[in-house]
Design an enzyme around this catalytic site. Structure first.
Site, short mmCIF file in Angstrom:
data_model
loop_
_atom_site.label_atom_id
_atom_site.label_comp_id
_atom_site.label_asym_id
_atom_site.label_seq_id
_atom_site.Cartn_x
_atom_site.Cartn_y
_atom_site.Cartn_z
N TYR A 323 -138.67 14.49 -9.26
CA TYR A 323 -138.09 13.22 -8.80
C TYR A 323 -139.12 12.17 -9.18
CZ TYR A 323 -134.56 15.49 -5.87
OH TYR A 323 -133.50 16.22 -5.41
N ASP A 351 -129.17 13.36 -10.59
CA ASP A 351 -127.95 13.18 -9.79
C ASP A 351 -128.24 12.85 -8.33
OD1 ASP A 351 -128.91 15.56 -8.84
OD2 ASP A 351 -127.17 16.77 -9.40
N HIS A 440 -125.75 19.50 -8.15
CA HIS A 440 -126.68 19.71 -7.03
C HIS A 440 -126.06 20.70 -6.02
CE1 HIS A 440 -130.41 17.31 -6.14
NE2 HIS A 440 -130.37 18.02 -5.04
C1 LIG Z 1 -131.13 23.85 0.19
C2 LIG Z 1 -131.12 23.25 -1.18
C3 LIG Z 1 -132.13 22.40 -1.56
C4 LIG Z 1 -132.12 21.84 -2.83
N1 LIG Z 1 -133.17 21.05 -3.20
C5 LIG Z 1 -133.18 20.53 -4.45
C6 LIG Z 1 -134.28 19.75 -4.88
O1 LIG Z 1 -135.25 19.56 -4.15
N2 LIG Z 1 -134.23 19.23 -6.13
C7 LIG Z 1 -133.17 19.45 -6.98
O2 LIG Z 1 -133.16 18.95 -8.10
N3 LIG Z 1 -132.14 20.22 -6.61
C8 LIG Z 1 -132.12 20.75 -5.37
N4 LIG Z 1 -131.07 21.55 -5.00
C9 LIG Z 1 -129.98 21.83 -5.97
C10 LIG Z 1 -130.29 23.11 -6.77
O3 LIG Z 1 -131.32 22.89 -7.69
C11 LIG Z 1 -129.08 23.59 -7.57
O4 LIG Z 1 -128.61 22.53 -8.36
C12 LIG Z 1 -127.93 24.12 -6.70
O5 LIG Z 1 -128.43 24.79 -5.57
C13 LIG Z 1 -127.07 25.05 -7.51
O6 LIG Z 1 -125.99 25.48 -6.75
P1 LIG Z 1 -125.94 26.89 -5.98
O7 LIG Z 1 -126.71 26.70 -4.72
O8 LIG Z 1 -124.48 27.08 -5.74
O9 LIG Z 1 -126.53 27.94 -6.89
C14 LIG Z 1 -131.06 22.12 -3.73
C15 LIG Z 1 -130.05 22.99 -3.34
C16 LIG Z 1 -130.07 23.55 -2.09
C17 LIG Z 1 -128.96 24.49 -1.70
#
Ligand SMILES: Cc1cc2nc3c(=O)[nH]c(=O)nc-3n(C[C@H](O)[C@H](O)[C@H](O)COP(=O)(O)O)c2cc1C
Ligand code: HEM
Length: 581
Positions: A323, A351, A440
């Site tokens: 970020y 995003d 995300h």
């Molecule tokens: C609890 C949680 C925290 C996340 N934190 C971040 C983050 O800090 N930065 C980011 O780019 N994506 C974050 N994501 C999104 C993940 O990188 C990813 O895009 C997403 O979890 C993919 O979907 P899935 O959970 O169905 O596999 C987060 C997702 C979850 C579930």
């Protein structure tokens, strides 16, 4: 690359230096216990719902003051009485890991909101702080300028004195801890053998997690429509298996942005792994190293970068999700740190300029949760807590910033969060090395299309972004009908690859080896899994991560063989057909 261990076995020097710490944490509940025993116990200690602390307030000051008789501490240390005294008045102090900090000027900067600190002022907030912040958060340059370190808490303080600054535990919280303890004990009896697919991990994790951790991991934006369609979209893709194709051996290994990976799956960056297990993201680093896959580290990881790098095996690739802080000096410092630690790729998250509305979190806490970039910038009254969580992240980030990042590092950059073919084209034109098609995990704008549909849109409108062999339509083609003996479209000299590397990744809703294989047949180079690995490490630490990788590996290899393919490079669009919606 048929073995699962792709990297060397020698740990870095940093890891040896940190081994004392690791031993201590491992014996307190880490997952390096023998394979027959899942060390789960200590996770209970962190299963602490924030709301319960918030509800307590600091109303019992009088009784605390009575309990602590003013007693002069030795020079250079802070007495408990001094701390208790700050439970009223302007100065706001807390104790973390035996050190006293003045948080007065930091309150409005705190990405987690000011209330949580105010409600626990003059307390030892270590149990609340530890699972949610990197372990190096209070060290050197990571200590925010607006936090002042007062000094060590009097080590000679009596238990009675310490009682006056201990976090209050409500009956509700005790009941939750007891429930989780019982659930973990029952799971320990069953062991990981009862987890045979990734949905099992989710089902098993739910009762083992605190209400807060479950809400944080499982939540998505608004009505969680995109979270659900991300997964169900894969059912619209059906296989066209070929038969009698010598599938005695199958190999799921591949390379992602030039890095070897035992399966075409990487750990998508997700924040706050320590909410689910005391070792947090370190479980992911170790599990990824042991199984030969790539971990993408979240900017909001609850472990420090050094902690994870210390666990890295020689040659183990690591990606970092970035970020961009609106204070570009801080952003540049971080990028230089990634350079110095030889990260293999930067995933620039695009995003999440602001946080999504995640109602499971809202209902529990009365405030938003989300990425904050591990940074702190003043929020104003009109912004509220939700924007404060994102305050350090620059909402004005734009394509020019990609050039700026490129100018200060040669680490490959992929744009995370691409949701249209136009942005895929723009990412290529702006010089990105790849994109991660992602919404995300449905946590940002709800009712966006499932990630898979974005891949299909790229196939339709910008096939030149795909490797030549993936530009062919799905299903039978004139070429496959003319040459049924060929598994793949023949190399077509007119089908030129892009002049430079551009890889396409996808995440969201991937639960099965078949989902992975479908995405690859449609032209993805690899896929990311977010929640699945969070749940796996919550259930059984590093061992859980290794188990999850093995599940994917077995399912992918099985799908390859049953499709009539031996290796990842055999996959082609002709192996699938996409049903209309
Ligand atoms: C609890 C949680 C925290 C996340 N934190 C971040 C983050 O800090 N930065 C980011 O780019 N994506 C974050 N994501 C999104 C993940 O990188 C990813 O895009 C997403 O979890 C993919 O979907 P899935 O959970 O169905 O596999 C987060 C997702 C979850 C579930
Ligand atoms: C050095 C000072 C601190 C910094 C830099 C800091 C930083 C942060 C950040 C970046 C987050 C957001 C994490 C995310 O959502 O990804 C956060 C959340 C949080 N912080 Fe802090 N913090 C500090 C001090 C404290 C203190 C003293 C406490 C305890 C009283 C605390 C308790 C929390 C809690 C409970 C959350 C989660 C909030 C929620 O779930 O809504 N923090 N902090």
């Amino acid at each position: 690359m048929s073995t699962s261990r792709l990297f060397g076995t020698v740990r870095t020097a940093a890891r040896s230096a940190a081994s004392g710490v690791r031993r201590a944490t491992t014996s307190a509940g880490g997952s390096r216990a023998g394979p027959s025993r899942l060390a789960l116990g200590a996770a209970v200690a962190i299963a602490v719902p924030t709301a319960l602390y918030l509800s307590r307030g600091s109303t019992e000051l009088d009784s605390r003051a009575v309990a602590v008789k003013p007693r002069k501490a030795k020079a250079g240390v802070v007495s408990v009485a001094d701390v208790v005294q700050r439970a009223e008045g302007d100065a706001v102090w807390v104790v973390i890991n035996g050190e006293v900090y003045d948080m007065t000027k930091f309150l409005d900067d705190h990405p987690g909101g000011r209330d949580i600190i105010l409600a626990n002022r003059s307390r030892d907030v270590t149990p609340l702080f530890k699972p949610r912040h990197p372990s190096d958060q209070l060290e050197g340059p990571n200590l925010p300028d607006s936090v002042a370190k007062i000094g060590p808490l009097d080590p000679a303080a009596s238990e009675a004195e310490l009682d006056a600054i201990r976090l209050q535990i409500s009956a509700e919280q005790l009941a939750e801890e007891e429930r989780i303890r019982a659930e973990r004990a029952a799971f320990e009896e069953r062991g990981l053998g009862s987890v045979i697919n990734m949905r099992d991990f989710e089902r098993v994790a739910e009762p083992l997690l605190s209400t807060v951790a479950w809400a944080y991991y499982a939540s998505a934006g608004d009505d969680e429509i995109t979270k659900n369609t991300n997964a169900s979209a894969y059912q619209r893709v059906e296989f066209r298996p070929r038969v009698l194709r010598r599938v005695g051996a199958a190999d799921a290994s591949t390379t992602l942005l030039g890095c070897p990976s035992s399966i075409p799956v990487f750990i998508a960056p997700a924040a706050m792994a320590k909410l689910g297990h005391p070792l947090g993201e370190v479980n992911l680093t170790r599990g990824a190293g042991a199984t030969g896959i790539i971990q993408a580290i979240s900017s909001n990881a609850s472990c420090g970068i050094d902690e994870m790098v210390a666990e890295r095996l020689d040659g183990q690739p690591l990606f970092y999700q970035l970020y961009v802080n609106r204070d570009r000096k801080k952003a540049e410092e971080l990028i230089r740190r990634l350079d110095a630690n030889k990260f293999d790729a930067i995933m620039l998250t695009a995003d999440a300029p602001v946080g999504g509305k995640r109602e499971r979190d809202l209902r529990l806490k009365g405030e938003f949760e989300g990425p904050a970039g591990g940074v702190s910038v003043k929020s104003d009254d009109t912004q509220g807590v939700s924007q404060a969580m994102f305050a350090g992240v620059d909402p004005d980030l734009n394509w020019d910033d990609l050039k700026w990042i490129r100018s200060i590092t040669s680490i490959p950059i992929m744009i995370k969060g691409v949701q249209t073919v136009e942005d895929a084209l723009q990412a290529y034109n702006a010089g990105a090395d790849g994109i991660l098609i992602s919404n995300h995990g449905g946590r940002q704008l709800d009712t966006t299309r499932p990630s898979l549909d974005v891949l299909l849109e790229i196939r339709k409108h910008a096939p030149q972004l795909l490797r030549p062999e993936f530009r062919a339509p799905t299903g039978p083609t004139a070429e496959s009908l003319a040459h049924p003996e060929r598994l793949t479209p023949a190399d077509d000299a007119s089908a030129k690859p892009l002049p430079r590397r551009f890889e396409i990744f996808i995440d969201g809703g991937i639960h099965r080896g078949t989902d992975v294989v479908k995405a690859l047949c449609l032209g993805a180079n690899g896929v990311g899994v977010g929640r699945g690995f969070l749940f796996a490490q919550s259930v059984a630490g590093e061992e859980g991560v290794e188990h999850a990788v093995n599940i994917f590996k077995q399912e992918i290899e099985l799908a390859l063989r049953l499709l009539g393919a031996n290796k990842i490079s055999d996959l082609r669009p002709s192996f699938v057909e996409v049903k209309d919606k």
